[in-house]
Design an enzyme around this catalytic site. Sequence first.
Site, mmCIF file in Angstrom:
data_model
loop_
_atom_site.group_PDB
_atom_site.id
_atom_site.type_symbol
_atom_site.label_atom_id
_atom_site.label_comp_id
_atom_site.label_asym_id
_atom_site.label_seq_id
_atom_site.Cartn_x
_atom_site.Cartn_y
_atom_site.Cartn_z
ATOM 1 N N SER A 44 -5.667 3.862 3.252
ATOM 2 C CA SER A 44 -6.681 4.672 2.564
ATOM 3 C C SER A 44 -8.074 4.058 2.567
ATOM 4 C CB SER A 44 -6.256 4.949 1.122
ATOM 5 O OG SER A 44 -6.297 3.774 0.354
ATOM 6 N N LYS A 81 -9.311 0.516 -4.016
ATOM 7 C CA LYS A 81 -10.174 1.682 -3.801
ATOM 8 C C LYS A 81 -11.623 1.301 -4.097
ATOM 9 C CE LYS A 81 -6.907 4.799 -3.073
ATOM 10 N NZ LYS A 81 -5.889 3.898 -2.565
#
Length: 127
Positions: A44, A81
């Site tokens: 991701s 993230k």
Amino acid sequence: MIEAKVSAGFPSPAADYVEGRIDLAEVLVPHPSATFTLRISGHSMTRAGIHDGDLAIVDRSLTARHDDVIVAALAGELTCKRLLIRCGRAYLAPNSDDPQYRPVEVTGREDFQVWGVITSTIRFHRR
């Protein structure tokens, strides 16, 4: 009989530019007592240059700011993230071309905690 001198070392065109030894701990870990490493798992964050299998250096002494890449606990799971703060709201955002990864708002969530800021990663090209 042929006589010639042969270097037994490894000739390097960069030898003239050597400044000395590099202490990677000194370069990568300015706060040793607050720093740990994690192995990245998943895809991701590939647009941020963070790939599956990379080693992340995480500094817990830093306060996370807008656009920092962080390690956070969310709903009991650790995740890597980008922290985005917009109009007083906080989001954990992936950095990938894959549309299955979407930002998650974490404003006011009790199950959200910043564990640290990723200051660098190490990628292994040969194992």
